[in-house]
Design a protein around this motif. Sequence first.
Motif, mmCIF file in Angstrom:
data_model
loop_
_atom_site.group_PDB
_atom_site.id
_atom_site.type_symbol
_atom_site.label_atom_id
_atom_site.label_comp_id
_atom_site.label_asym_id
_atom_site.label_seq_id
_atom_site.Cartn_x
_atom_site.Cartn_y
_atom_site.Cartn_z
ATOM 1 N N PHE A 1 -8.149 10.080 1.282
ATOM 2 C CA PHE A 1 -7.397 9.572 0.645
ATOM 3 C C PHE A 1 -7.528 7.934 1.150
ATOM 4 O O PHE A 1 -7.548 6.708 0.227
ATOM 5 N N LYS A 2 -8.498 8.486 1.777
ATOM 6 C CA LYS A 2 -9.023 7.270 2.637
ATOM 7 C C LYS A 2 -10.122 6.548 1.513
ATOM 8 O O LYS A 2 -10.290 5.782 2.082
ATOM 9 N N GLY A 3 -10.676 7.255 0.722
ATOM 10 C CA GLY A 3 -11.416 6.281 -0.327
ATOM 11 C C GLY A 3 -10.812 5.420 -0.956
ATOM 12 O O GLY A 3 -11.510 4.461 -2.055
ATOM 13 N N ASN A 4 -9.659 5.761 -1.465
ATOM 14 C CA ASN A 4 -8.429 4.367 -1.727
ATOM 15 C C ASN A 4 -7.874 3.064 -1.117
ATOM 16 O O ASN A 4 -7.372 3.196 -0.409
ATOM 17 N N PRO A 5 -8.769 1.757 -1.766
ATOM 18 C CA PRO A 5 -8.388 0.635 -0.270
ATOM 19 C C PRO A 5 -7.077 0.355 -1.101
ATOM 20 O O PRO A 5 -5.931 -0.117 0.476
ATOM 21 N N GLY A 6 -5.871 1.160 -1.534
ATOM 22 C CA GLY A 6 -4.498 1.063 -2.256
ATOM 23 C C GLY A 6 -3.835 1.895 -0.742
ATOM 24 O O GLY A 6 -2.598 1.701 -1.193
ATOM 25 N N PHE A 7 -4.007 2.930 -0.290
ATOM 26 C CA PHE A 7 -3.802 3.884 0.526
ATOM 27 C C PHE A 7 -3.874 2.927 2.156
ATOM 28 O O PHE A 7 -4.559 2.821 2.288
ATOM 29 N N HIS A 8 -2.643 3.269 2.792
ATOM 30 C CA HIS A 8 -3.142 3.543 4.486
ATOM 31 C C HIS A 8 -2.280 5.025 4.404
ATOM 32 O O HIS A 8 -0.731 5.580 4.757
ATOM 33 N N VAL A 9 -3.277 5.236 5.669
ATOM 34 C CA VAL A 9 -3.030 6.685 5.968
ATOM 35 C C VAL A 9 -3.172 6.167 7.923
ATOM 36 O O VAL A 9 -3.874 6.346 8.375
ATOM 37 N N VAL A 10 -1.757 7.678 7.812
ATOM 38 C CA VAL A 10 -1.564 7.033 9.673
ATOM 39 C C VAL A 10 -1.552 8.592 10.135
ATOM 40 O O VAL A 10 -0.852 10.045 9.424
ATOM 41 N N GLY A 11 -1.964 9.170 10.230
ATOM 42 C CA GLY A 11 -2.371 10.124 11.581
ATOM 43 C C GLY A 11 -1.132 10.290 12.644
ATOM 44 O O GLY A 11 -0.527 9.432 13.104
ATOM 45 N N HIS A 12 -0.232 11.424 12.650
ATOM 46 C CA HIS A 12 0.507 11.786 13.554
ATOM 47 C C HIS A 12 -0.002 13.054 14.594
ATOM 48 O O HIS A 12 -0.338 14.302 14.389
ATOM 49 N N SER A 13 0.086 13.263 15.962
ATOM 50 C CA SER A 13 -0.176 13.819 16.696
ATOM 51 C C SER A 13 1.108 14.115 17.709
ATOM 52 O O SER A 13 1.716 13.125 18.564
ATOM 53 N N VAL A 14 1.340 15.058 18.432
ATOM 54 C CA VAL A 14 2.108 15.275 19.303
ATOM 55 C C VAL A 14 1.377 14.834 21.139
ATOM 56 O O VAL A 14 1.862 15.053 22.155
ATOM 57 N N TYR B 1 -8.279 10.500 16.875
ATOM 58 C CA TYR B 1 -8.357 10.378 15.639
ATOM 59 C C TYR B 1 -9.004 8.873 14.948
ATOM 60 O O TYR B 1 -9.537 9.046 13.363
ATOM 61 N N ILE B 2 -8.725 7.871 15.055
ATOM 62 C CA ILE B 2 -9.083 6.661 15.229
ATOM 63 C C ILE B 2 -10.704 6.679 15.047
ATOM 64 O O ILE B 2 -11.672 5.671 14.121
ATOM 65 N N ALA B 3 -11.053 7.501 15.971
ATOM 66 C CA ALA B 3 -12.412 7.056 16.614
ATOM 67 C C ALA B 3 -13.197 7.524 15.870
ATOM 68 O O ALA B 3 -14.390 7.461 14.972
ATOM 69 N N SER B 4 -12.932 8.971 14.858
ATOM 70 C CA SER B 4 -13.445 8.972 14.165
ATOM 71 C C SER B 4 -13.599 9.517 12.680
ATOM 72 O O SER B 4 -13.872 9.444 11.813
ATOM 73 N N LYS C 1 0.841 -1.035 -0.100
ATOM 74 C CA LYS C 1 0.189 -0.607 -0.242
ATOM 75 C C LYS C 1 0.716 1.511 -0.371
ATOM 76 O O LYS C 1 2.084 1.352 0.864
ATOM 77 N N ILE C 2 0.236 2.245 -0.824
ATOM 78 C CA ILE C 2 0.907 3.494 -0.549
ATOM 79 C C ILE C 2 1.004 4.553 0.753
ATOM 80 O O ILE C 2 -0.395 4.548 1.461
ATOM 81 N N LYS C 3 2.031 4.068 1.737
ATOM 82 C CA LYS C 3 1.640 5.068 2.833
ATOM 83 C C LYS C 3 1.828 6.621 2.993
ATOM 84 O O LYS C 3 2.941 6.760 2.209
ATOM 85 N N ILE C 4 0.521 7.414 4.093
ATOM 86 C CA ILE C 4 0.195 8.583 3.623
ATOM 87 C C ILE C 4 0.699 9.082 5.077
ATOM 88 O O ILE C 4 -0.781 8.816 5.547
ATOM 89 N N ALA C 5 1.678 9.755 5.686
ATOM 90 C CA ALA C 5 1.283 10.111 6.753
ATOM 91 C C ALA C 5 0.996 11.516 6.838
ATOM 92 O O ALA C 5 1.686 12.199 6.240
ATOM 93 N N ILE C 6 -0.322 11.597 7.705
ATOM 94 C CA ILE C 6 -0.472 13.171 8.010
ATOM 95 C C ILE C 6 -0.224 13.700 8.935
ATOM 96 O O ILE C 6 -0.607 13.073 10.172
ATOM 97 N N PHE C 7 0.367 14.481 9.585
ATOM 98 C CA PHE C 7 1.150 15.016 10.379
ATOM 99 C C PHE C 7 0.044 16.449 11.225
ATOM 100 O O PHE C 7 0.580 17.654 10.426
ATOM 101 N N GLY C 8 -0.442 16.222 12.369
ATOM 102 C CA GLY C 8 -1.304 17.147 12.145
ATOM 103 C C GLY C 8 -3.082 17.130 11.940
ATOM 104 O O GLY C 8 -3.181 17.833 10.504
ATOM 105 N N VAL C 9 -3.676 16.281 12.079
ATOM 106 C CA VAL C 9 -5.411 15.915 11.554
ATOM 107 C C VAL C 9 -6.272 17.351 11.950
ATOM 108 O O VAL C 9 -6.773 16.560 13.082
ATOM 109 N N GLY C 10 -5.688 17.963 11.883
ATOM 110 C CA GLY C 10 -7.372 19.427 12.596
ATOM 111 C C GLY C 10 -8.096 19.085 10.672
ATOM 112 O O GLY C 10 -8.474 18.545 10.135
ATOM 113 N N LEU C 11 -8.285 20.102 10.547
ATOM 114 C CA LEU C 11 -9.639 20.645 9.964
ATOM 115 C C LEU C 11 -8.705 20.238 8.414
ATOM 116 O O LEU C 11 -9.623 19.636 7.479
#
Length: 379
Positions: A36-49, A57-60, A17-27
């Motif tokens: 990106f989550k619409g594509n099954p070929g992507f794996h989306v990872v969120g980062h927060s401090v 992030y997970i619950a939403s 899968k294409i890994k997409i990292a998002i730093f700061g999952v706000g608006l």
Amino acid sequence: MSGDFSDFTFEQSEGTKIKIAIFGVGLIGGSLALCFKGNPGFHVVGHSVNPASIDKYIASGVVDEATTSLADAAADADFLFLCVPVGRLSDYVEELSRLSLKPGCIITDVGSTKASVVRHADKLALQGAVFIGGHPMAGKERSGVEAADVHLFENAYYVLTPTEATPAEALARLEELLHWTRAHIVKTDAVLHDDVVGAISHLPHVIAVALVNQIAGYNEENGLYASLAAGGFRDITRIASSEPVIWRDILLNNRDVLLKLLGDWKEETDKFVDLLERSDGEGIAEQFRAAGEFRNSLPERRKGLIASLFECYVNVPDHPGIVGGIATELGQARINLSNLHIIESREDVPGVLRLSFRNEAALEQAVALLKSLGYDVHF
Ligand SMILES: NC(=O)C1=CN([C@@H]2O[C@H](COP(=O)(O)OP(=O)(O)OC[C@H]3O[C@@H](n4cnc5c(N)ncnc54)[C@H](O)[C@@H]3O)[C@@H](O)[C@H]2O)C=CC1
Ligand SMILES: O=C(O)C(=O)Cc1ccc(O)cc1
């Protein structure tokens, strides 16, 4: 980019899968994640401090995985989106430059200013990664992952600011990924971006905030100001409710551009002081004529900065059930309402209903339908 995306697939090696990292999952980060989550070929990872944000992030449901570890989020990522306030962007690029990243990966940001982060990234050795500045020019006055919206960027401009050193292949890869936002990609120079966006976005935010604060001052003396401000004033100052920390960083970062713009703004307001002092009616009318001419020449209702509102107003007599009736008519015609607001509803006055739609087509269909049913509709 427009049209049907159901046949759009991102090229990837089989099984990975294409890994997409998002730093700061706000608006903005959350809205990108949803695209990106619409594509099954992507794996989306969120980062927060902030550890408390991870569960949120997970619950939403906006990301597949979330972590407080910058290194874990960045490891093996193909794309890294920096979606934190502008004042933190350069720190993030610097921290990432110290990690071992996937060779050829693309680091991009979504900051509302571009020159400083592009300049900073240019000076760093990114260990095989490529930095490309980005700015999706759509947003809202709301913030946080709760406000994330998969439709946010549809039909908006998404600016990229590559430099002469940006490999064409990397730029093409980022553009291909961004098709998932359904935005229109525009490429320009970072400094020019900050000049133009300073004028059409940052200055209007300052003016809206100053105007609201001016009226709030008068309102302390007499509450009638707030009472009568419920209609047009509220609409034209919507952006004054934007997130303070996000805007603090934007204004400080684009300080020189804004100081020049505010000097010019002062000249524009001084023009009115002079015209009024001289009771120059023709001069005042001329200001309105010139402004109307330029404004009417602007592209119509493209979603972009200071988002166009796909709204209409319907005068409704105060009959019980009339609001429900209008909503039902629209529903039966399969026209999707995105919001419905009753502006005035006292027993002795007709109400005004504000209907909002997601796009121009829905607005036009609704106006035609309601007019054909005899309603008094206006824009
Ligand atoms: N709000 C808007 O309409 C638009 C904003 N932008 C840009 O997008 C970026 C993010 O803005 P929004 O998503 O609107 O804000 P937001 O407040 O919704 O999200 C900001 C994210 O950054 C994190 N964050 C906040 N302070 C932080 C810090 N000191 N260190 C690390 N992480 C921190 C927050 O936890 C959150 O996940 C900003 O750079 C902004 O200039 C771009 C286009 C539109
Ligand atoms: O809410 C609006 O209309 C905006 O103008 C949102 C916005 C805010 C900041 C940006 O960098 C881009 C868009």
